[in-house]
Design a protein around this motif. Structure first.
Motif, PDB file in Angstrom:
ATOM      1  N   UNK A  58       0.884  -1.162   0.000  1.00 40.07           N
ATOM      2  CA  UNK A  58       0.000   0.000   0.000  1.00 40.07           C
ATOM      3  C   UNK A  58       0.927   1.219   0.000  1.00 40.07           C
ATOM      4  N   UNK A  59       1.074   1.908  -1.150  1.00 42.53           N
ATOM      5  CA  UNK A  59       2.078   2.974  -1.262  1.00 42.53           C
ATOM      6  C   UNK A  59       1.615   4.269  -0.610  1.00 42.53           C
ATOM      7  N   UNK A  60       1.541   4.257   0.698  1.00 45.94           N
ATOM      8  CA  UNK A  60       0.975   5.371   1.462  1.00 45.94           C
ATOM      9  C   UNK A  60       1.772   6.649   1.228  1.00 45.94           C
ATOM     10  N   UNK A  61       1.085   7.666   0.717  1.00 44.78           N
ATOM     11  CA  UNK A  61       1.732   8.951   0.494  1.00 44.78           C
ATOM     12  C   UNK A  61       1.189  10.046   1.388  1.00 44.78           C
ATOM     13  N   UNK A  62      -0.146  10.064   1.538  1.00 41.73           N
ATOM     14  CA  UNK A  62      -0.793  11.072   2.381  1.00 41.73           C
ATOM     15  C   UNK A  62      -1.886  10.406   3.196  1.00 41.73           C
TER      16      UNK A  62
END
Length: 266
Positions: free
Chosen positions: A108-112
């Motif tokens: 899960x490429x969590x950015x914000x």
């Protein structure tokens, strides 16, 4: 005295959410609700509530590495899920650990955050693209994260396939582009090897209490993979679980409340 058989084991590598709605806390709740044994590698600690993220502090790379080795080398895993990794150093550390992972890896490429607060340093995005995505079995970006990783802006369902193809070229075996930020029903697109595609659709619920949705979906997919399901089936069952969790999301604090991870048990 009898010894019970351990359930499938899933490891989450992510940040801690002090408000309990997302991050490590959401991951472990989803895993428990879906019948697997959840374990954790904490990458960062956040000060977070229903109104947003007030701050976060990364753990040292050595601490992240030691947690991972402690769990994987002794207990073993049937699936791994990653979430907030915060910095270049932690993305590189986790990518290195996962290069020879003994189980499927859901990224899960969590950015914000749900509130728009940054959870990944801007300079670390390239490292996610170059180091983390190639070791992923599945990557699960929302549309904001698609833009962050590919530069593409998706405004409708027709753009989701092109975005998924662009992400697939970066190395993950499967890509799940989540269309939850579009109007209309909640539609997600799974793209796999040889161009295999699957659409998943669910009604959109009129409920703003959706904190932790992305973490929960990725963890639910990892749980289903750990139980032996193939990718399309795992995504389908995880989507159904998260749709119910969103429908039962509840108010907490003065802002955006969490989804209900135990809606089925209630």
């Amino acid at each position: 005295m009898t010894t019970n058989t351990a359930p499938p084991r899933v490891l989450t590598v992510a940040g801690s959410d002090s408000g309990g709605g997302a991050g490590i806390q959401a991951d472990l709740k989803a895993m428990l609700a879906l019948g697997v044994h959840g374990m954790s590698v904490i990458t960062a600690v956040t000060a977070q509530n229903s109104l947003g993220v007030q701050g976060y502090w990364e753990l040292p790379a050595d601490a992240v590495r030691a947690q991972y080795r402690s769990v994987v080398d002794d207990i073993g895993v049937q699936a791994i899920k990653t979430g907030m990794l915060a910095s270049i150093e932690l993305v590189e550390t986790v990518s290195g650990l996962l290069a020879d992972a003994p189980a499927p890896v859901v990224v899960d490429p969590v950015g914000v955050s749900k509130h728009g607060d940054a959870l990944l340093a801007a300079e670390a995005v390239a490292t996610v693209r170059e180091r983390l995505l190639p070791v992923a079995t599945l990557v699960t970006p929302n549309l904001h994260e698609v833009t962050q990783l590919t530069g593409r802006t998706v405004t409708d369902e027709s753009g989701m396939l092109d975005a998924a193809k662009a992400l697939h070229e970066l190395g993950p075996r499967w890509v799940l582009v989540k269309g939850g930020h579009l109007e209309g029903e909640a539609a997600d697109l799974l793209l796999g090897p040889a161009g295999e595609t699957h659409w998943y659709r669910a009604p959109r619920h009129d409920n703003r209490h959706t904190h932790g949705t992305g973490c929960t979906l990725a963890s639910a997919i990892a749980a289903q993979l750990a139980k032996g399901q193939d990718m399309p089936e795992a995504v389908s069952n995880a989507k159904a679980y998260v749709t119910g969790a969103i429908a039962h999301g509840f108010a907490l604090g003065s802002g955006i409340g969490p989804v209900d991870h135990f809606w089925r048990q209630r």
